[in-house]
Write an enzyme that holds these catalytic residues in place. Structure first.
Site, PDB file in Angstrom:
ATOM      1  N   LEU A   3       0.792  -1.222   0.000  1.00  0.00           N
ATOM      2  CA  LEU A   3       0.000   0.000   0.000  1.00  0.00           C
ATOM      3  C   LEU A   3       0.830   1.280   0.000  1.00  0.00           C
ATOM      4  O   LEU A   3       0.287   2.375   0.167  1.00  0.00           O
ATOM      5  CB  LEU A   3      -0.978  -0.018   1.183  1.00  0.00           C
ATOM      6  N   CYS A   4       2.136   1.156  -0.193  1.00  0.00           N
ATOM      7  CA  CYS A   4       2.999   2.341  -0.295  1.00  0.00           C
ATOM      8  C   CYS A   4       2.823   2.996  -1.662  1.00  0.00           C
ATOM      9  O   CYS A   4       2.689   2.317  -2.669  1.00  0.00           O
ATOM     10  CB  CYS A   4       4.469   1.961  -0.114  1.00  0.00           C
ATOM     11  N   HIS A   5       2.872   4.316  -1.658  1.00  0.00           N
ATOM     12  CA  HIS A   5       2.810   5.063  -2.915  1.00  0.00           C
ATOM     13  C   HIS A   5       4.180   5.026  -3.590  1.00  0.00           C
ATOM     14  O   HIS A   5       5.199   5.139  -2.917  1.00  0.00           O
ATOM     15  CB  HIS A   5       2.444   6.530  -2.642  1.00  0.00           C
ATOM     16  N   MET A  50       8.722   4.728   5.233  1.00  0.00           N
ATOM     17  CA  MET A  50       8.828   3.342   4.761  1.00  0.00           C
ATOM     18  C   MET A  50      10.050   3.145   3.875  1.00  0.00           C
ATOM     19  O   MET A  50      10.702   2.105   3.920  1.00  0.00           O
ATOM     20  CB  MET A  50       7.553   2.915   4.028  1.00  0.00           C
ATOM     21  N   GLU A  51      10.378   4.144   3.085  1.00  0.00           N
ATOM     22  CA  GLU A  51      11.553   4.055   2.224  1.00  0.00           C
ATOM     23  C   GLU A  51      12.833   4.018   3.051  1.00  0.00           C
ATOM     24  O   GLU A  51      13.749   3.238   2.759  1.00  0.00           O
ATOM     25  CB  GLU A  51      11.569   5.221   1.229  1.00  0.00           C
ATOM     26  N   ASP A  80      23.940 -11.322   4.125  1.00  0.00           N
ATOM     27  CA  ASP A  80      24.139 -12.235   2.999  1.00  0.00           C
ATOM     28  C   ASP A  80      25.613 -12.352   2.624  1.00  0.00           C
ATOM     29  O   ASP A  80      26.110 -13.450   2.380  1.00  0.00           O
ATOM     30  CB  ASP A  80      23.329 -11.752   1.792  1.00  0.00           C
TER      31      ASP A  80
END
Length: 164
Positions: free
Chosen positions: A76-78, A114-115, A129
């Protein structure tokens, strides 16, 4: 005043927030986290002695790329036109860990928390990793938003609100 979840409509259905009428403002968010590891592993990457090359350079690029792809990862992120993504690493020998800090910036109608969180998360995963063969017991932790500015709610700093 009761707060509500912005990504859920009145019927309880998932909903992408409509930002059409929101003002375009400069928005900045900073997030942080860490990867804890054995001292030998920390020294190896800090001194550029890892067989896979410059671990920090690869993790930095991964963090930047992931911030740009956040809307592809979080449903739901733009999709945003980021104007700046910065990912920094600090070696903390006393705690045997690499601290990660990411800042995202844009002029837009919605925030970039969020970014920034995605950049820290993917940078941490990339460190893991690249080093898992020599140190499978690494620990990724404490990923959080440190501060944000811009938009209707204005400035917010973790130290102003709560620790943890």
């Amino acid at each position: 005043m009761q707060k509500h979840l912005s990504h859920v409509d009145q019927n309880g259905q998932a909903n992408m927030v409509d930002v059409t009428d929101k003002a375009v403002t400069q928005r900045i968010a900073t997030a942080s986290g860490f990867v804890q590891m054995q001292t030998d592993t920390l020294n190896m990457i800090a001194n550029g002695q890892h067989a896979k090359g410059d671990v920090f350079a690869v993790a930095r690029i991964a963090g930047i790329q992931s911030a740009k792809k956040c809307a592809d990862l979080i449903p739901l992120c733009h999709p945003l036109m980021l104007s700046k993504v910065q990912v920094d690493f600090t070696v903390d020998s006393s705690l045997s860990r690499v601290n990660i800090r990411a800042t995202c910036k844009l002029a837009g109608q919605t925030g970039v928390e969020m970014e920034a969180l995605t950049a820290v998360s993917v940078a941490a995963l990339t460190l893991f990793d690249m080093c898992k063969a020599v140190d499978p017991h690494m620990l990724i932790g404490d990923i959080k938003v440190e501060e944000k500015s811009g938009g209707k709610t204005g400035d917010w700093h973790r130290s102003d609100n709560q620790k943890g």
